[in-house]
Design an enzyme around this catalytic site. Structure first.
Site, short mmCIF file in Angstrom:
data_model
loop_
_atom_site.label_atom_id
_atom_site.label_comp_id
_atom_site.label_asym_id
_atom_site.label_seq_id
_atom_site.Cartn_x
_atom_site.Cartn_y
_atom_site.Cartn_z
N SER A 102 30.66 35.62 44.30
CA SER A 102 31.84 35.12 43.55
C SER A 102 31.99 33.75 44.25
CB SER A 102 32.74 36.33 43.96
OG SER A 102 32.89 36.38 45.34
N ASP A 147 42.82 34.44 47.13
CA ASP A 147 43.13 35.99 47.19
C ASP A 147 42.67 36.44 48.53
OD1 ASP A 147 40.19 36.17 46.92
OD2 ASP A 147 40.54 36.81 44.84
N HIS A 156 38.81 34.80 48.72
CA HIS A 156 38.19 33.90 48.25
C HIS A 156 39.17 32.40 48.59
CE1 HIS A 156 36.64 36.80 45.59
NE2 HIS A 156 35.65 36.28 45.87
#
Length: 350
Positions: free
Chosen positions: A35, A325, A328
């Site tokens: 991610s 978040d 991240h």
């Protein structure tokens, strides 16, 4: 001595030439990983780990939620731009793009994956071996599109970015019992290093020559880990950071070995650990106000569907936050880390 003047158009012309040279040296950016570098491949698969909805992407072009786990751009986007290529790298599975778009950059990454196939099983995402299969498919399409000679030139001169490993520890080793029953943490690191080495060798056999292996961030300082660190007063989980540093040390050794073993290759270690640690420890020095909790968060488990437009804790200005978040970084943090990596590591490819 007469003062030398520089006409604006001359400076622009010189910049254009420099950018063209950079683009010629690295005609494409090709991305594998998780991610931290996924541009939206997870949108096209059946998994709960997605970010193709608001408020993700609110600071991206057009305010679009592309599937990037950030409020805006992620590191490959900034790196592509630094090399004079397009200012973002599209996801291979995104139906909005085709092989002509992928000729200058393509992303095969999948949020939630890792070096270990067992890591991708946790949230049913694309395993690393499948990312490589997509790359082989891409090679075939590129040769059909540009001709074998031109395609092979791009594939050999492209910069390959590999970024994964955090999920192998946080989603897999420390969360699921199987690997812990098989390996000590040191043995698990060595197992992952073996997979990383095999990945680089496979890419080399497929024509890759310029490869950046990404190190782990100080994963004990991610908002999720800090918020659940009750015994540590919600500070960074230092034991996780020690593991990240140790793993990065092993990666450094692997890079050294690969450069000796594989003729004509250049592998570098792009290590975000220390610059990100500095940002977390002294956020105000980098223009941030908050490092302990994320913008889209109370700090707990906000990621994917738990970070949405109805979350009452989502901040109004992400540039004040180190993290977007619970896992991240914000676009601003991504820019700072990417600039650091380009200037200190990737500059030899410019």
């Amino acid at each position: 001595m007469a003062k030398q003047t520089h006409h604006p158009w001359l400076i622009l012309a010189q910049l254009f030439v420099l950018i063209t040279i950079a683009a010629a040296k690295v005609p494409a950016v090709i991305v594998f990983g998780d991610s931290s570098v996924d541009a939206g491949n997870n949108n096209q698969i059946s998994t709960v780990l997605k970010s193709n909805f608001a408020p993700y992407g609110r600071d991206f072009y057009g305010g679009r939620a592309t599937g990037r786990f950030s409020n805006g751009k992620i590191p490959p986007d900034f790196i592509s731009e630094a090399f004079g290529l397009r200012p973002f790298v599209p996801a291979y599975l995104d139906p909005a793009y085709g092989i002509s778009d992928f000729a200058t950059g393509v992303c095969f990454a999948s949020a939630g994956t890792g070096y270990d196939n067992a890591t991708s099983d946790v949230l049913s995402v694309i395993p690393l071996w499948k990312e490589v299969e997509y790359y082989k498919d891409y090679q075939r399409k590129l040769r059909a599109h540009l001709g074998t000679k031109k395609a092979n030139q791009i594939l050999s001169q492209a910069l390959y970015l590999l970024s994964m490993g955090t999920n192998d520890f946080l989603e897999n080793y420390y969360t699921m019992p199987n690997r812990r029953s098989q390996y000590t943490v040191d043995q698990f690191q060595s197992f992952l290093i073996g997979v990383a080495g095999n990945l680089v060798k496979e890419l080399y056999s497929l024509g890759a020559r310029k490869i950046s292996v990404g190190g782990l961030p100080p994963m004990g300082c991610l908002p999720l880990e800090r918020t659940t660190n009750y015994m540590g007063g919600e500070g960074c989980v230092e034991s996780y950071n020690v593991v990240a540093e140790s793993f990065n040390g092993k990666l450094s050794g692997l890079v050294e070995t690969l450069n000796k073993e594989l003729p004509g290759i250049r592998v570098v270690l792009s290590n975000p650990y220390y610059i990100l640690q500095q940002i977390v420890q002294k956020p105000s020095s980098y223009g941030f106000e908050v490092a302990s909790v994320a913008c889209c968060a109370s700090g707990m488990f906000e990621m994917g569907y738990m970070c949405d437009r109805y979350n009452p804790f989502t901040c109004s200005d992400a540039d004040k936050y180190v993290f977007w978040d619970a896992f991240h970084p914000t676009q601003k943090t991504n820019r700072i880390v990417s600039d650091y990596v380009v200037k200190h590591v990737l500059r030899e490819f410019l």
